[in-house]
Design an enzyme around this catalytic site. Structure first.
Site, PDB file in Angstrom:
ATOM      1  N   ARG A  54      -5.529   1.248  17.692  1.00  0.00           N
ATOM      2  CA  ARG A  54      -6.169   1.400  16.386  1.00  0.00           C
ATOM      3  C   ARG A  54      -7.287   0.422  16.364  1.00  0.00           C
ATOM      4  O   ARG A  54      -8.163   0.191  17.234  1.00  0.00           O
ATOM      5  CB  ARG A  54      -5.087   1.652  15.282  1.00  0.00           C
ATOM      6  CG  ARG A  54      -5.635   2.044  14.210  1.00  0.00           C
ATOM      7  CD  ARG A  54      -4.805   2.247  12.922  1.00  0.00           C
ATOM      8  NE  ARG A  54      -4.380   0.763  12.319  1.00  0.00           N
ATOM      9  CZ  ARG A  54      -3.605   0.716  11.327  1.00  0.00           C
ATOM     10  NH1 ARG A  54      -2.760   1.764  10.915  1.00  0.00           N
ATOM     11  NH2 ARG A  54      -3.235  -0.623  10.982  1.00  0.00           N
TER      12      ARG A  54
ATOM     13  N   LYS B 125       0.908  -1.273  -0.061  1.00  0.00           N
ATOM     14  CA  LYS B 125       0.077  -0.193   0.040  1.00  0.00           C
ATOM     15  C   LYS B 125       0.848   1.177  -0.001  1.00  0.00           C
ATOM     16  O   LYS B 125       0.387   2.284  -0.442  1.00  0.00           O
ATOM     17  CB  LYS B 125      -1.053   0.133   1.223  1.00  0.00           C
ATOM     18  CG  LYS B 125      -0.357   0.135   2.558  1.00  0.00           C
ATOM     19  CD  LYS B 125      -1.264   0.168   3.788  1.00  0.00           C
ATOM     20  CE  LYS B 125      -0.309   0.465   4.885  1.00  0.00           C
ATOM     21  NZ  LYS B 125      -0.739  -0.052   6.140  1.00  0.00           N
TER      22      LYS B 125
HETATM   23  C1  LIG Z   1       0.199  -0.750   6.944  1.00  0.00           C
HETATM   24  C2  LIG Z   1       0.101  -1.796   7.712  1.00  0.00           C
HETATM   25  C3  LIG Z   1       1.273  -2.659   7.763  1.00  0.00           C
HETATM   26  C4  LIG Z   1       2.571  -2.260   7.211  1.00  0.00           C
HETATM   27  O1  LIG Z   1       3.152  -1.419   8.020  1.00  0.00           O
HETATM   28  P1  LIG Z   1       4.811  -0.738   7.668  1.00  0.00           P
HETATM   29  O2  LIG Z   1       4.933   0.198   8.837  1.00  0.00           O
HETATM   30  O3  LIG Z   1       4.533  -0.061   6.255  1.00  0.00           O
HETATM   31  O4  LIG Z   1       5.624  -1.826   7.726  1.00  0.00           O
HETATM   32  C5  LIG Z   1       1.036  -3.764   8.606  1.00  0.00           C
HETATM   33  N1  LIG Z   1      -0.185  -4.370   9.251  1.00  0.00           N
HETATM   34  C6  LIG Z   1      -1.122  -3.242   9.158  1.00  0.00           C
HETATM   35  C7  LIG Z   1      -2.423  -3.633   9.689  1.00  0.00           C
HETATM   36  C8  LIG Z   1      -1.115  -2.167   8.344  1.00  0.00           C
HETATM   37  O5  LIG Z   1      -2.188  -1.340   8.201  1.00  0.00           O
END
Ligand SMILES: *Cc1c(COP(=O)(O)O)cnc(C)c1O
Length: 360
Positions: free
Chosen positions: A130, A35
């Site tokens: 979250r 993403k």
């Molecule tokens: C965005 C996200 C990740 C990845 O996060 P990074 O900091 O880019 O490694 C992993 N798990 C969830 C639930 C996320 O929303």
């Protein structure tokens, strides 16, 4: 042709392989999170060709694009889903993260309807506040429901997310809490869970320091692969084995002039209605670039590659840089290069104004 972001796919692949190898040495699988660069299919393909276990993203549109491009690895949906996207999530992904029983019910119905078995990872909120179950009893009853009543779903494991909202560190002790919840669920369902997913990039320090709790066997990593900048700049790890310049933002110079550094006239508000401060450094040489906040959102989060160049500010479509101290003779029509951070990579790869090209 400009502005554009140039992506070095070989460097990206190198970064994927480095992190996946380090995790696998500790029997930890990686879900490669795409993403951060808006799931650009050519980049996602690098994950497809690697040894990561899943390709993960928060947006189903990106999964759809990847599948159209021919990517075949299993997909993980990592934003706890909207109930309204249940049908598409079942159609497009193989496994997803959850924190609501209502949504699980909808997923089960869709899985049965589409004759699929969909993997479920139940999220525990360990304090970052979250997503995730806060009440462990509620989480256990969701687990029992998935295990015993939802024929379309497979309880694949549990997970957590740390260091996103609440800035909570993924310490060994914190992650042990997740293992305890997993073992509690295991004792109730009478079998081992396949995955205990101990977080994102913020959990990579446990891999580097080799102090990950035994049973954590899956991480979901985005930033730490595509950039590895936070681990270096915020956490102080030596990340020299990774490329921090997979992404290069390039913009064209449209004006070069000597001008005052302090605005001349009565100071009101800038283009975005903000009160700004301007340091008076006398007359200095500056360049104007044909890109602006619309493209990358945060002028203080793009970093000129050339030494001596400083970003002074920006409006929607213009960026102003101080070039007084650079050795390069910068002229109209020249191209200026910038490093990016996670936030600005997300914006430039999302902007229809910014072209995407590949170095390899
Ligand atoms: C965005 C996200 C990740 C990845 O996060 P990074 O900091 O880019 O490694 C992993 N798990 C969830 C639930 C996320 O929303």
């Amino acid at each position: 042709m400009y502005p554009r972001v140039e992506i070095d796919l070989k460097k990206l692949r190198h970064n994927i392989d480095e992190i996946v190898a380090r995790c696998r040495e500790l029997h930890i699988e990686v879900a490669g999170v795409v993403k951060g660069f808006t799931g650009i299919p050519e980049c996602t393909k690098q994950f497809d060709d690697s040894n990561c276990r899943f390709i993960a993203t928060s947006r189903l549109e990106q999964v759809e694009d990847a599948k159209k491009y021919g990517i075949t690895k299993e997909f993980m949906l990592i934003r706890v889903p909207m109930i309204t996207e249940a049908a598409d999530a079942i159609r497009l992904t193989d496994i997803s993260l959850h924190s609501e029983i209502e949504v699980l019910k909808a997923f089960n119905e869709q899985a049965l309807k589409q004759k699929k078995k969909h993997g479920i990872i139940l999220m525990a909120d360990l304090g970052d506040l979250r997503e995730g179950f806060w009440d462990t009893e509620e989480m256990i009853s969701a687990a029992l429901m998935v295990e015993n009543s939802f024929e379309g779903l497979e309880l694949s494991g549990v997970g957590t997310n740390l260091g996103c909202y609440g800035s909570v560190s993924a310490t060994p002790r914190k992650l042990e809490e997740l293992v305890r919840i997993a073992e509690c669920i295991e004792s109730r369902i009478g079998r081992k869970l396949e995955f205990i997913s101990g977080g994102a990039t913020t959990s990579l320090p446990r891999v580097f320091e080799n102090n990950m709790p035994e049973r954590i066997n899956l991480l979901r990593v985005g930033e730490g692969i595509i950039l590895a900048k936070d681990l270096r700049d915020l956490w102080g790890y030596d990340m020299s084995f990774m490329y921090q310049d997979v992404f290069t933002l390039k913009a064209e110079v449209i004006e070069v002039k000597d001008k005052p550094t302090h605005p001349v006239g009565e100071i009101m508000f800038d283009a975005f209605g903000m009160k700004q401060e301007y340091e008076d450094r006398g007359i200095r040489r500056r360049a104007l670039l044909a890109m602006g906040k619309v493209d990358y959102a945060f002028p203080d989060m793009i970093y000129p590659r050339d030494k001596g160049i400083q970003v002074l500010g920006a409006s929607s479509d213009h960026t102003i840089v101080d070039i007084q101290d650079t050795e390069r003779d910068i002229k109209v029509g020249d191209i200026m290069e910038f490093d990016l951070c996670y936030a600005t990579i997300v914006y430039v790869t999302n902007s229809p104004n910014v072209k995407i090209t590949f170095a390899n």
